[in-house]
Design a protein around this motif. Structure first.
Motif, PDB file in Angstrom:
ATOM      1  N   SER A  65     -17.093   1.099  18.925  1.00 53.83           N
ATOM      2  CA  SER A  65     -16.210  -0.033  19.224  1.00 53.83           C
ATOM      3  C   SER A  65     -14.873   0.115  18.496  1.00 53.83           C
ATOM      4  O   SER A  65     -13.824  -0.250  19.038  1.00 53.83           O
ATOM      5  N   PHE A  69     -11.321   0.436  20.321  1.00 51.69           N
ATOM      6  CA  PHE A  69     -10.216  -0.451  19.956  1.00 51.69           C
ATOM      7  C   PHE A  69      -8.952   0.360  19.688  1.00 51.69           C
ATOM      8  O   PHE A  69      -7.850  -0.026  20.086  1.00 51.69           O
ATOM      9  N   TRP A  70      -9.126   1.498  19.030  1.00 49.03           N
ATOM     10  CA  TRP A  70      -7.975   2.375  18.761  1.00 49.03           C
ATOM     11  C   TRP A  70      -7.378   2.877  20.073  1.00 49.03           C
ATOM     12  O   TRP A  70      -6.166   2.842  20.279  1.00 49.03           O
ATOM     13  N   SER A  72      -7.496   1.547  22.905  1.00 46.73           N
ATOM     14  CA  SER A  72      -6.869   0.461  23.665  1.00 46.73           C
ATOM     15  C   SER A  72      -5.455   0.178  23.183  1.00 46.73           C
ATOM     16  O   SER A  72      -4.639  -0.368  23.931  1.00 46.73           O
ATOM     17  N   GLN A 245      -2.904  -7.189  16.384  1.00 49.71           N
ATOM     18  CA  GLN A 245      -3.377  -5.802  16.376  1.00 49.71           C
ATOM     19  C   GLN A 245      -3.079  -5.127  15.045  1.00 49.71           C
ATOM     20  O   GLN A 245      -3.913  -4.393  14.500  1.00 49.71           O
ATOM     21  N   GLN A 248      -5.569  -6.408  12.459  1.00 48.48           N
ATOM     22  CA  GLN A 248      -6.924  -5.943  12.717  1.00 48.48           C
ATOM     23  C   GLN A 248      -7.089  -4.467  12.372  1.00 48.48           C
ATOM     24  O   GLN A 248      -8.058  -4.072  11.710  1.00 48.48           O
TER      25      GLN A 248
END
Length: 404
Positions: A65, A69-70, A72, A245, A248
């Protein structure tokens, strides 16, 4: 005796067993208040000598995940990072974690909260493949430290070493940072390169990919754009990182510097995007046109202007050299990729002549590079955020392979 014991116990229970340093509100006793104190987790860099290791106690396990996420946030179509079947055909257990992601993990420094700004990276090398499920630890060594010419700040260069759960060196890079204090002592330089002394820092990943060249041909070449030395590419992809972002991703890498998080103290235009994410944005803006990259090293990355959340990042790439004697299916390119903010590179720079010096001269000091922009290319003045000197290994385009 019993009454005496109860009397003593009553006195003990009513006694306050804490002391307070500070002034209580008017009319109140200090015994009714307590004053907080801050815990300082930062290392006193004045006391650490070049060559000494700084072991970071935190461990980070990267799961799928986190990888997704990276991907994305940072565009990539390179199958070695996005396709498990492709990676397994090359002999890997899974898709390899992206270069910029591992660099960000390797260079994230939770103990450097006093840093004023990041200056850049040098010699960023991906030694051993990293996969989802791996757990990483970091070690830093001070390679050099010096007081700046104005005598007000100091510049530290750290050798950053990232290891996996088996103790294998996965990634190394040198990271240079500016701190808002001058040294108590003289400028110092480490006597040896720590990563070499530690052993295990070989370029096994690149070697394995080159040795797998015969397997790549049957998998099909997806390098559709032929590149040549002297070519300047205006990349069409532009995208920002939002404040959410940024926070996070910084948290996932265990960054703690308040310039990345504290929106109460700093306005949005004072919040900085971490250097590793700036590099990731710059590289991802060029990814579609340089596709398909199998491996890369960053020889040098210099940060010119700060990047803030919401700033759109595009890129320009200049092909400096090509090495064709790798194999018939691969080529090695030396490329300078320049990341620019808040400008649509393809639309606003189309047909414009840009000074060659921006893409060929070494970047010794960011202010000198910015001065060059002001004098010879004003449209890029205060807009360049990063200047990357890269060496990329990619598949030879189909047309080129046929001509061979």
């Amino acid at each position: 005796p019993g009454d005496r014991f109860r009397h003593l116990a009553s006195r003990c229970l009513s006694t306050k067993f804490f002391s307070v340093e500070g002034t209580a509100p008017h009319g109140s006793s200090n015994l009714d208040y307590v004053v907080g104190e801050s815990v300082n987790h930062a290392i006193d860099l004045q006391r650490v000598r070049p060559g000494e290791p700084i072991e970071i106690p935190y461990e980070v396990t990267v799961n799928s995940s986190m990888r997704d996420f990276w991907l994305s946030a940072f565009h990539s179509n390179d199958r070695i990072n996005t396709s498990t079947p492709f990676a397994r055909n090359l002999g890997f257990q899974d898709a390899v974690l992206p270069f910029s992601m591992i660099l960000f993990l390797a260079g994230s420094m939770t103990h450097a909260d006093a840093a004023k700004v990041q200056v850049g990276y040098h010699n960023a090398i991906y030694h051993w493949p990293a996969f989802s499920g791996d757990t990483f630890t970091r070690t830093f060594h001070i390679k050099s430290r010096r007081t700046t010419s104005d005598g007000e700040n100091s510049i530290f260069t750290f050798n950053c070493v990232l290891k996996n759960q088996r103790g294998r060196v996965v990634f190394t890079t040198d990271k240079t940072m500016l701190f808002p204090f001058k040294l108590n002592g003289p400028d110092e330089l480490a006597s040896a390169t720590p990563a070499v002394a530690m052993g295990g820092a070989k370029e096994d990943l690149k070697k394995h990919i080159i040795e797998s060249a015969s397997k790549i041909g049957p998998l099909g070449s997806q390098s559709l754009t032929a590149l040549r030395p002297g070519q300047l590419i205006l990349h069409s992809l532009c995208r920002p990182l939002s404040a959410t972002q940024c926070m996070q991703l910084s948290s996932l890498a265990r960054l703690t510097h308040e310039r990345h998080f504290n929106h109460h103290v700093y306005n949005i235009d004072e919040i900085y995007i971490p250097g590793g994410l700036v590099l990731g944005l710059t590289a991802s803006a060029s990814a579609r046109d340089l596709h398909e990259v199998l491996h890369e090293d960053v020889l040098q990355c210099s940060y010119i202007n700060n990047l803030h959340p919401g700033d759109t990042v595009g890129a320009i790439s200049f092909v400096k050299a090509m090495e064709e004697n790798i194999t018939g299916d691969m080529e090695m390119l030396t490329i300078r990729t320049v990341g620019v903010k808040n400008i649509d590179v393809q639309r606003e720079l189309q047909g414009m002549a840009l000074p060659v010096r921006l893409f060929t001269e070494s970047v010794k000091r960011p202010r000198d590079y910015e001065q060059l922009c002001k004098e010879e290319c004003p449209i890029l003045s205060n807009r360049i955020v990063a200047c990357l000197e890269r060496r990329i290994l990619r598949q030879t385009p189909k047309a080129e392979a046929f001509l061979l």
